[in-house]
Design a protein around this motif. Structure first.
Motif, PDB file in Angstrom:
ATOM      1  N   ASP A 253       0.864  -1.186   0.000  1.00  0.00           N
ATOM      2  CA  ASP A 253       0.000   0.000   0.000  1.00  0.00           C
ATOM      3  C   ASP A 253       0.897   1.232   0.000  1.00  0.00           C
ATOM      4  N   VAL A 254       0.356   2.338  -0.439  1.00  0.00           N
ATOM      5  CA  VAL A 254       1.070   3.617  -0.396  1.00  0.00           C
ATOM      6  C   VAL A 254       0.183   4.603   0.347  1.00  0.00           C
ATOM      7  N   LEU A 255       0.751   5.219   1.375  1.00  0.00           N
ATOM      8  CA  LEU A 255       0.034   6.216   2.159  1.00  0.00           C
ATOM      9  C   LEU A 255       0.352   7.598   1.636  1.00  0.00           C
ATOM     10  N   LEU A 256      -0.669   8.433   1.562  1.00  0.00           N
ATOM     11  CA  LEU A 256      -0.496   9.816   1.154  1.00  0.00           C
ATOM     12  C   LEU A 256      -1.265  10.687   2.139  1.00  0.00           C
ATOM     13  N   PRO A 257      -0.580  11.600   2.838  1.00  0.00           N
ATOM     14  CA  PRO A 257      -1.301  12.460   3.773  1.00  0.00           C
ATOM     15  C   PRO A 257      -2.398  13.229   3.044  1.00  0.00           C
ATOM     16  N   ALA A 258      -3.543  13.369   3.702  1.00  0.00           N
ATOM     17  CA  ALA A 258      -4.680  14.043   3.087  1.00  0.00           C
ATOM     18  C   ALA A 258      -4.631  15.548   3.280  1.00  0.00           C
ATOM     19  N   LYS A 259      -3.817  16.002   4.232  1.00  0.00           N
ATOM     20  CA  LYS A 259      -3.754  17.442   4.466  1.00  0.00           C
ATOM     21  C   LYS A 259      -2.364  17.845   4.939  1.00  0.00           C
ATOM     22  N   GLY A 260      -2.126  19.142   4.885  1.00  0.00           N
ATOM     23  CA  GLY A 260      -0.826  19.675   5.275  1.00  0.00           C
ATOM     24  C   GLY A 260      -0.145  20.316   4.093  1.00  0.00           C
ATOM     25  N   GLY A 261       1.046  20.762   4.282  1.00  0.00           N
ATOM     26  CA  GLY A 261       1.765  21.439   3.211  1.00  0.00           C
ATOM     27  C   GLY A 261       2.638  20.521   2.381  1.00  0.00           C
ATOM     28  N   ARG A 262       2.991  19.363   2.925  1.00  0.00           N
ATOM     29  CA  ARG A 262       3.841  18.415   2.203  1.00  0.00           C
ATOM     30  C   ARG A 262       3.127  17.079   2.184  1.00  0.00           C
ATOM     31  N   TYR A 263       3.062  16.479   1.036  1.00  0.00           N
ATOM     32  CA  TYR A 263       2.327  15.234   0.865  1.00  0.00           C
ATOM     33  C   TYR A 263       3.299  14.087   0.585  1.00  0.00           C
ATOM     34  N   ALA A 264       4.110  13.759   1.584  1.00  0.00           N
ATOM     35  CA  ALA A 264       5.126  12.718   1.436  1.00  0.00           C
ATOM     36  C   ALA A 264       4.473  11.343   1.423  1.00  0.00           C
TER      37      ALA A 264
ATOM     38  N   GLN B  50       4.975  16.670  -6.315  1.00  0.00           N
ATOM     39  CA  GLN B  50       4.607  17.388  -5.091  1.00  0.00           C
ATOM     40  C   GLN B  50       4.015  18.758  -5.431  1.00  0.00           C
ATOM     41  N   ARG B  51       4.582  19.435  -6.422  1.00  0.00           N
ATOM     42  CA  ARG B  51       4.033  20.724  -6.848  1.00  0.00           C
ATOM     43  C   ARG B  51       2.625  20.545  -7.419  1.00  0.00           C
ATOM     44  N   ARG B  52       2.436  19.472  -8.201  1.00  0.00           N
ATOM     45  CA  ARG B  52       1.101  19.202  -8.749  1.00  0.00           C
ATOM     46  C   ARG B  52       0.105  18.925  -7.638  1.00  0.00           C
ATOM     47  N   LEU B  53       0.517  18.159  -6.629  1.00  0.00           N
ATOM     48  CA  LEU B  53      -0.383  17.849  -5.518  1.00  0.00           C
ATOM     49  C   LEU B  53      -0.737  19.112  -4.742  1.00  0.00           C
ATOM     50  N   GLN B  54       0.227  19.983  -4.542  1.00  0.00           N
ATOM     51  CA  GLN B  54      -0.056  21.232  -3.838  1.00  0.00           C
ATOM     52  C   GLN B  54      -1.019  22.103  -4.641  1.00  0.00           C
ATOM     53  N   GLY B  55      -1.024  21.920  -5.946  1.00  0.00           N
ATOM     54  CA  GLY B  55      -1.930  22.680  -6.798  1.00  0.00           C
ATOM     55  C   GLY B  55      -3.372  22.176  -6.770  1.00  0.00           C
ATOM     56  N   ILE B  56      -3.602  20.990  -6.225  1.00  0.00           N
ATOM     57  CA  ILE B  56      -4.967  20.455  -6.186  1.00  0.00           C
ATOM     58  C   ILE B  56      -5.515  20.423  -4.751  1.00  0.00           C
ATOM     59  N   THR B  57      -5.045  21.341  -3.934  1.00  0.00           N
ATOM     60  CA  THR B  57      -5.560  21.410  -2.566  1.00  0.00           C
ATOM     61  C   THR B  57      -6.759  22.346  -2.506  1.00  0.00           C
ATOM     62  N   ASN B  58      -7.593  22.108  -1.516  1.00  0.00           N
ATOM     63  CA  ASN B  58      -8.693  23.024  -1.224  1.00  0.00           C
ATOM     64  C   ASN B  58      -8.115  24.135  -0.369  1.00  0.00           C
ATOM     65  N   ALA B  59      -7.859  25.273  -0.967  1.00  0.00           N
ATOM     66  CA  ALA B  59      -7.210  26.381  -0.273  1.00  0.00           C
ATOM     67  C   ALA B  59      -8.175  27.168   0.601  1.00  0.00           C
TER      68      ALA B  59
ATOM     69  N   VAL C 251      -5.938  20.929   2.221  1.00  0.00           N
ATOM     70  CA  VAL C 251      -6.456  19.565   2.156  1.00  0.00           C
ATOM     71  C   VAL C 251      -6.464  19.134   0.696  1.00  0.00           C
ATOM     72  N   LEU C 252      -5.914  17.937   0.430  1.00  0.00           N
ATOM     73  CA  LEU C 252      -5.946  17.419  -0.939  1.00  0.00           C
ATOM     74  C   LEU C 252      -7.385  17.154  -1.355  1.00  0.00           C
TER      75      LEU C 252
END
Length: 183
Positions: A51-62, A103-112, A118-119
């Motif tokens: 499985d791969v975990l992706l944080p749902a919120k925050g500034g970095r989605y490691a 990571q830049r793309r993911l930051q671009g799809i957040t609910n600001a 939040v992604l």
């Protein structure tokens, strides 16, 4: 998404919270601090190797590749749990998601509109992942794992050098003055 079940102090299943991982996706805590009850919802969010975990919120989605160490934990609702199909090498997916471009793309799809970014789940599901042939995915995954290992070794080396520097500094002052500042 991970489980929305409320964490409990004790229970049959260890619960993984975003705070249990550092900003690079590595585990901070060695023992579980929260637990989850056994329910259909927690069973769905129970982690399996690959499985791969992706944080749902925050500034970095490691992204974090789930290995045997995390298998059996229940992912909290603070994570998206990605379960790649056989056409995707899980370690490649984690490496791809951790690449600075992604990571830049993911930051671009957040609910600001929220205080904490939040992604957007719908946008995440619509995000395309470049999939080279499996042999290249395996090679890139191996390269990424080597790079992560090199980072860990470099961090340990820097820690050891810091200790050597501090000891040399202390020894030089002690040799010159016979004492050293004490707390």
């Amino acid at each position: 998404m991970g489980s929305y079940e409320k964490p409990v102090e004790e229970g049959p299943l260890p619960l993984l919270l975003p705070s249990d991982l550092d900003s690079t996706g590595r585990r901070i805590t060695q023992t579980p601090t929260r637990f989850a009850s056994a329910t259909p919802a927690t069973e769905r969010a129970q982690l399996h190797p690959g499985d791969v975990l992706l944080p749902a919120k925050g500034g970095r989605y490691a992204a974090t590749l789930v290995t045997d160490e995390l298998a059996g934990y229940v992912a909290s609702s603070g994570f998206f749990v990605l379960r790649p199909n056989p056409e995707v090498v899980p370690a490649y997916l984690a490496a791809y998601l951790n690449h600075p471009q992604t990571q830049r793309r993911l930051q671009g799809i957040t609910n600001a509109s929220t205080t904490v970014p939040v992604l957007n789940k719908a946008a995440l599901l619509a995000t395309t992942i470049d999939l080279p042939p499996l042999s290249i995915q395996h090679s890139l995954a191996s390269l990424h794992q080597l790079w992560l290992h090199e980072q860990q070794l470099t961090e340990r080396l820097l820690q050891q050098k810091a200790l050597l520097y501090q000891q040399a500094f202390q020894d030089a002052i002690h040799a010159a003055t016979g004492s050293f500042l004490t707390a």
